[in-house]
Design an enzyme around this catalytic site. Structure first.
Site, PDB file in Angstrom:
ATOM      1  N   ALA A 159     -42.898 -76.667 -84.966  1.00 40.37           N
ATOM      2  CA  ALA A 159     -41.791 -77.159 -84.144  1.00 40.37           C
ATOM      3  C   ALA A 159     -42.268 -77.514 -82.742  1.00 40.37           C
ATOM      4  CB  ALA A 159     -40.675 -76.120 -84.080  1.00 40.37           C
ATOM      5  N   TYR A 160     -43.118 -76.674 -82.175  1.00 38.43           N
ATOM      6  CA  TYR A 160     -43.706 -76.967 -80.854  1.00 38.43           C
ATOM      7  C   TYR A 160     -44.461 -78.298 -80.896  1.00 38.43           C
ATOM      8  CZ  TYR A 160     -47.252 -76.769 -77.166  1.00 38.43           C
ATOM      9  OH  TYR A 160     -48.088 -77.082 -76.121  1.00 38.43           O
ATOM     10  N   SER A 161     -45.314 -78.458 -81.905  1.00 34.41           N
ATOM     11  CA  SER A 161     -46.111 -79.685 -82.012  1.00 34.41           C
ATOM     12  C   SER A 161     -45.225 -80.910 -82.184  1.00 34.41           C
ATOM     13  CB  SER A 161     -47.089 -79.572 -83.186  1.00 34.41           C
ATOM     14  OG  SER A 161     -47.915 -78.433 -83.040  1.00 34.41           O
ATOM     15  N   SER A 163     -42.189 -81.264 -81.026  1.00 38.02           N
ATOM     16  CA  SER A 163     -41.512 -81.555 -79.758  1.00 38.02           C
ATOM     17  C   SER A 163     -42.426 -82.329 -78.816  1.00 38.02           C
ATOM     18  CB  SER A 163     -41.034 -80.254 -79.099  1.00 38.02           C
ATOM     19  OG  SER A 163     -42.112 -79.492 -78.577  1.00 38.02           O
TER      20      SER A 163
END
Length: 254
Positions: A159-161, A163
C-alpha cells in the site's frame, strides 16, 4: 571584498512538508544553507520543527515553522493559509511528509489504506494544486517518492509503494501542466535512509547488513545524500530537468 557568499537560492522561498525530522529536516537545512527562506512544516512535533528552524538560523539562514496535520479534510487549505501569513508567494515546494510504511497486504485494514493514501498521495496533490497559484514562474516542485514504487524489493509494503507510485504519476503529468510557466516537477526516490523511521535498524547488525546490501554502494543512505539531490533540482542548474524520477537509492535498483 569580504562577507558571506550569496547562496544559489537567495531571495527564494521554500516550503518543506515534514521538515522537522529525518529527510525533511535534511532538505530544509540544505535549502536554508543555499539561501532560501524555508517554511518548515510539521504534523505534530512542534519542538522538532523549532529545532530545525533554530539550526537553519544558526547557520545564517531564515526559516519559520508551520504546524498542520496532513491527511485530514481541508489540510492543504489550512497549511497554505498559515503559510500566507508569513510569506508572499513561493518558489520551491517539497512534498516530503509521508507515512513511511504500511501493514502487509494480508493484514492491512481499509482504514489504514485510506490513511496512507490521504497523507502520501492526496495531501501532496492538493498542496500542489493550491500551491500552483502561489508558485512564481520558474518555480520548483519536488516530490519525495521511494525506490519501492518501481521495485518489489519489499512487497509487504504494497500500500505504501502504491501511494508513492501515484505520487510519481502526479510528478509526470504536473510537469506537463506547469511546464508553460517554466515550473519543473520532479520525484526523488530514496532507498533505505537512516532516520527515526528506520529504528528497526538500530542495534540489529543483521538488519543493517541486509539493508546495506540492497545498495550497489554497499551502504545505508544519509539524509544529507537525499537533501543534496533535492537541492540540485531546486537550483537553476536543474532548469531543464522536469517530469523526472531520480533514483537516489544508492543503486538499490540495479
Amino acid at each position: 571584498m569580504g562577507g558571506v557568499a550569496m547562496g544559489v537560492l537567495t531571495g527564494r522561498t521554500a516550503l518543506v512538508t515534514g521538515g522537522s525530522r529525518g529527510i525533511g529536516r535534511g532538505i530544509a537545512e540544505r535549502l536554508g544553507r543555499d539561501g532560501a527562506r524555508v517554511a518548515v512544516h510539521y504534523g505534530t512535533n512542534e519542538a522538532a520543527a523549532k529545532e530545525t528552524v533554530a539550526a537553519i538560523e544558526a547557520a545564517g539562514g531564515e526559516a519559520f515553522a508551520l504546524g498542520q496535520e496532513l491527511g485530514v479534510p481541508g489540510d492543504a487549505e489550512a497549511l497554505w493559509a498559515a503559510f500566507d501569513a508569513h510569506a508572499d508567494g513561493l518558489d520551491i515546494l517539497v512534498n516530503n511528509a509521508g507515512i513511511g510504511a504500511s501493514s502487509p497486504f494480508a493484514t492491512i485494514t481499509e482504514e489504514e489504506f485510506g490513511r496512507v493514501f490521504a497523507v502520501n498521495t492526496k495531501a501532496p496533490f492538493f498542496l500542489a494544486r493550491l500551491g500552483a497559484e502561489r508558485l512564481r514562474d520558474g518555480g520548483r516542485i519536488v516530490n519525495v517518492s521511494t525506490g519501492l514504487s518501481r521495485s518489489a524489493l519489499m512487497p509487504d509494503l504494497l500500500a505504501y509503494s502504491m501511494s508513492k507510485a501515484a505520487l510519481d504519476v502526479l510528478t509526470r503529468d504536473l510537469a506537463k501542466l506547469l511546464g508553460p510557466r517554466a515550473i519543473t516537477v520532479n520525484s526523488v526516490a530514496p532507498g533505505v535512509v537512516a532516520t527515526d523511521n528506520t529504528a528497526w535498524l538500530d542495534g540489529d547488525e543483521e538488519a543493517r547488513a541486509r539493508a546495506a546490501a540492497y545498495s550497489a554502494l554497499g551502504g545505508i543512505g544519509s539524509t544529507a545524500e537525499i537533501a543534496d539531490v533535492v537541492a540540485f533540482l531546486a537550483s537553476d542548474d536543474a532548469r531543464w530537468v522536469t517530469g523526472a524520477w531520480i533514483d537516489a537509492t544508492g543503486g538499490s535498483m540495479t
